[in-house]
Write a protein that holds these residues in place. Sequence first.
Motif, short mmCIF file in Angstrom:
data_model
loop_
_atom_site.label_atom_id
_atom_site.label_comp_id
_atom_site.label_asym_id
_atom_site.label_seq_id
_atom_site.Cartn_x
_atom_site.Cartn_y
_atom_site.Cartn_z
N UNK A 166 -33.99 11.93 12.08
CA UNK A 166 -33.27 10.82 12.72
C UNK A 166 -34.27 9.84 13.32
N UNK A 167 -35.28 10.37 13.98
CA UNK A 167 -36.31 9.51 14.59
C UNK A 167 -37.06 8.71 13.53
N UNK A 168 -37.46 9.37 12.43
CA UNK A 168 -38.17 8.66 11.36
C UNK A 168 -37.26 7.66 10.66
N UNK A 169 -35.97 7.96 10.57
CA UNK A 169 -35.02 7.00 9.97
C UNK A 169 -34.90 5.75 10.82
N UNK A 170 -34.87 5.93 12.13
CA UNK A 170 -34.82 4.76 13.02
C UNK A 170 -36.08 3.91 12.88
N UNK A 171 -37.22 4.58 12.75
CA UNK A 171 -38.46 3.82 12.53
C UNK A 171 -38.43 3.09 11.20
N UNK A 172 -37.87 3.73 10.16
CA UNK A 172 -37.78 3.10 8.85
C UNK A 172 -36.87 1.87 8.90
N UNK A 173 -35.72 2.00 9.56
CA UNK A 173 -34.81 0.86 9.69
C UNK A 173 -35.44 -0.26 10.51
N UNK A 174 -36.19 0.11 11.53
CA UNK A 174 -36.88 -0.89 12.34
C UNK A 174 -37.93 -1.63 11.51
N UNK A 175 -38.66 -0.90 10.68
CA UNK A 175 -39.67 -1.54 9.83
C UNK A 175 -39.01 -2.47 8.81
N UNK A 176 -37.85 -2.08 8.30
CA UNK A 176 -37.13 -2.96 7.37
C UNK A 176 -36.65 -4.21 8.08
N UNK A 177 -36.16 -4.05 9.30
CA UNK A 177 -35.64 -5.18 10.06
C UNK A 177 -36.74 -6.17 10.40
N UNK A 178 -37.92 -5.69 10.74
CA UNK A 178 -39.04 -6.55 11.13
C UNK A 178 -39.96 -6.88 9.95
N UNK A 179 -39.60 -6.47 8.74
CA UNK A 179 -40.38 -6.76 7.53
C UNK A 179 -41.81 -6.25 7.62
N UNK A 180 -41.98 -5.05 8.10
CA UNK A 180 -43.30 -4.41 8.17
C UNK A 180 -43.46 -3.53 6.94
N UNK A 181 -43.76 -4.14 5.81
CA UNK A 181 -43.81 -3.41 4.55
C UNK A 181 -45.00 -2.47 4.45
N UNK A 182 -46.04 -2.71 5.23
CA UNK A 182 -47.21 -1.84 5.17
C UNK A 182 -46.90 -0.45 5.73
N UNK A 183 -45.81 -0.31 6.45
CA UNK A 183 -45.44 0.99 7.04
C UNK A 183 -44.56 1.82 6.12
N UNK A 184 -44.10 1.26 5.01
CA UNK A 184 -43.12 1.97 4.18
C UNK A 184 -43.67 3.24 3.56
N UNK A 185 -44.94 3.26 3.19
CA UNK A 185 -45.52 4.47 2.59
C UNK A 185 -45.54 5.59 3.61
N UNK A 186 -46.00 5.28 4.81
CA UNK A 186 -46.05 6.29 5.87
C UNK A 186 -44.66 6.78 6.21
N UNK A 187 -43.73 5.85 6.39
CA UNK A 187 -42.38 6.24 6.78
C UNK A 187 -41.65 6.98 5.66
N UNK A 188 -41.90 6.60 4.42
CA UNK A 188 -41.27 7.32 3.30
C UNK A 188 -41.76 8.76 3.23
N UNK A 189 -43.05 8.95 3.37
CA UNK A 189 -43.60 10.32 3.38
C UNK A 189 -43.07 11.11 4.57
N UNK A 190 -42.98 10.48 5.72
CA UNK A 190 -42.46 11.16 6.91
C UNK A 190 -41.01 11.57 6.71
N UNK A 191 -40.21 10.68 6.13
CA UNK A 191 -38.80 11.00 5.88
C UNK A 191 -38.67 12.12 4.86
N UNK A 192 -39.42 12.07 3.78
CA UNK A 192 -39.33 13.10 2.74
C UNK A 192 -39.72 14.46 3.30
#
Length: 198
Positions: A166-192
């Motif tokens: 849940x915490x990593x999902x909130x971070x992922x949604x926050x990165x999408x909202x703020x267009x921080x695409x450089x974080x997607x790899x980290x957040x995707x691995x964290x979610x998986x």
Amino acid sequence: FTTCVDSSVPQNVPAPPPPSCHPTNGVLSNMIQSPATTAAPSLQQPSSYTPSAISFLNKSSHPIACSFHILFKGLGFLIYMMGSKFMEDIMVTVICILLLAADFWVVKNITGRLLVGLRWWNKVDPVTGMTNWMFESAASNSQNSNARNNSFDSRFFWSVLYLTPVLWSLCFLSAMFWFEFQCFVTLSCALVLSVSNV
């Protein structure tokens, strides 16, 4: 600290007279104590102060396992949140992925076994060649379960395990909202890794 003199044993040194009482006013009488009533702190007495995190984990049968259950998750999240201030984004990604992979291994092999009795293995069907993963958890009320497993360990393990995605999902949604695409790899691995533990 008090002393007493055994009068049955002959002594060469006379016993000192008891301390005399000096009249003082009310404020000073609370501040001044005679040497006989003042106790030096003992080095061997345990302190009554314990930090709240330690006293919180004292309810557990396995406090070290509980600490490691949150250690890698917390370090991974801390590096993700604060790491970009101290290092490059690629280093943050690498360190986070290593910490989260260590957390995945610790949950599957150590804390899951100790805290809730998780076991897992794979079974290969000889006819089809398909691999089936088998997971089992010790029931808390069964007589075959480990006597050291308690309800605190079970609640702690499962609540941390379900809150992490849940915490990593909130971070992922926050990165999408703020267009921080450089974080997607980290957040995707964290979610998986965190969802696959559940």
